[in-house]
Write a protein that holds these residues in place. Structure first.
Motif, mmCIF file in Angstrom:
data_model
loop_
_atom_site.group_PDB
_atom_site.id
_atom_site.type_symbol
_atom_site.label_atom_id
_atom_site.label_comp_id
_atom_site.label_asym_id
_atom_site.label_seq_id
_atom_site.Cartn_x
_atom_site.Cartn_y
_atom_site.Cartn_z
ATOM 1 N N ALA A 37 46.395 37.573 49.822
ATOM 2 C CA ALA A 37 45.583 36.732 48.939
ATOM 3 C C ALA A 37 45.650 35.239 49.206
ATOM 4 N N ILE A 38 46.735 34.760 49.812
ATOM 5 C CA ILE A 38 46.880 33.318 50.006
ATOM 6 C C ILE A 38 47.137 33.029 51.485
ATOM 7 N N PHE A 158 47.304 32.388 41.035
ATOM 8 C CA PHE A 158 46.352 33.394 41.484
ATOM 9 C C PHE A 158 46.738 34.730 40.874
ATOM 10 N N VAL A 160 46.049 38.840 40.930
ATOM 11 C CA VAL A 160 45.493 39.958 41.695
ATOM 12 C C VAL A 160 45.925 41.261 41.039
ATOM 13 N N ARG A 187 41.758 36.663 41.971
ATOM 14 C CA ARG A 187 41.355 36.856 43.363
ATOM 15 C C ARG A 187 40.989 38.317 43.568
ATOM 16 N N ASN A 188 39.983 38.554 44.398
ATOM 17 C CA ASN A 188 39.657 39.939 44.728
ATOM 18 C C ASN A 188 39.877 40.161 46.216
ATOM 19 N N ILE A 191 38.358 37.974 49.290
ATOM 20 C CA ILE A 191 38.736 36.588 49.555
ATOM 21 C C ILE A 191 39.858 36.539 50.561
#
Length: 191
Positions: A37-38, A158, A160, A187-188, A191
């Motif tokens: 995610a990041i 974030f 998730v 976040r999905n 991304i």
């Protein structure tokens, strides 16, 4: 280093061996979620990633290009499902479907309770049922972020995982942690 119970590690290796695969690398869930995610170049910032699953919410915190802490809280999406089940007298699977319909922004949800009554509930009513649980989840997550981030507010949070879709959760975390709403983002996978 993190130490997992030997039984967990042995079970993992046994399953992988039975299906003909080999374990090359083992990591914790919050770190795995963070890697997805990041992006690495954003980890210079002080960020918190919260993976809200069914039974636990896993937290990873970044700063100066690395993961500085991770934690787990034993509160997550199942508590929301259980609140719905108890309020509407439905089984766990039906309550889960109601919760997912709420996350999909449906205005009305139809279902059958355990007494075979046909029930129509509107989204606002369901949101009120889960609001105390969402509030407690947000408070618990925020307390852990503070604790593991040295008592400081991160630059952003974030969210998730399936539980991150819970109505009102990002807003509640924003309120508890003291960040603007646009700094607590869901976040999905795209991304």
């Amino acid at each position: 280093a993190t130490f997992l119970p030997q039984m967990v590690v042995d079970s993992l290796y046994t399953v992988m061996d039975r299906i003909g695969l080999e374990v090359i690398h083992l990591t914790l869930e919050p770190i795995a979620a963070l890697n997805v995610a990041i992006p690495k170049d954003l980890r210079l910032l002080n960020l918190a990633l919260v993976d809200i699953g069914a039974g636990t919410s896993d937290i990873a915190i970044t700063k100066s290009g690395t993961v500085i802490a991770y934690a787990m809280v034993p509160v997550a999406g199942d508590e929301l499902t259980e609140a719905i089940a108890q309020h509407y007298l439905v089984d766990f699977n039906t309550a889960e479907q109601i919760k997912m319909a709420l996350g999909a922004d449906k205005e009305q949800v139809e279902f059958t309770d355990i007494l075979d009554n046909q029930v129509q509930a509107n989204a606002d009513e369901i949101a009120c049922v889960i609001a105390p649980v969402v509030d407690q989840l947000a408070k618990t997550i925020t307390e852990k972020i503070y604790e593991y981030n040295g008592g400081k507010v991160p630059n952003a949070v974030f969210l998730v995982g399936g539980g991150s879709q819970s109505k009102g959760l990002s807003e509640a975390i924003s309120n508890y942690i003291g960040l603007p709403k646009d700094r607590v983002a869901v976040r999905n996978r795209s991304i």
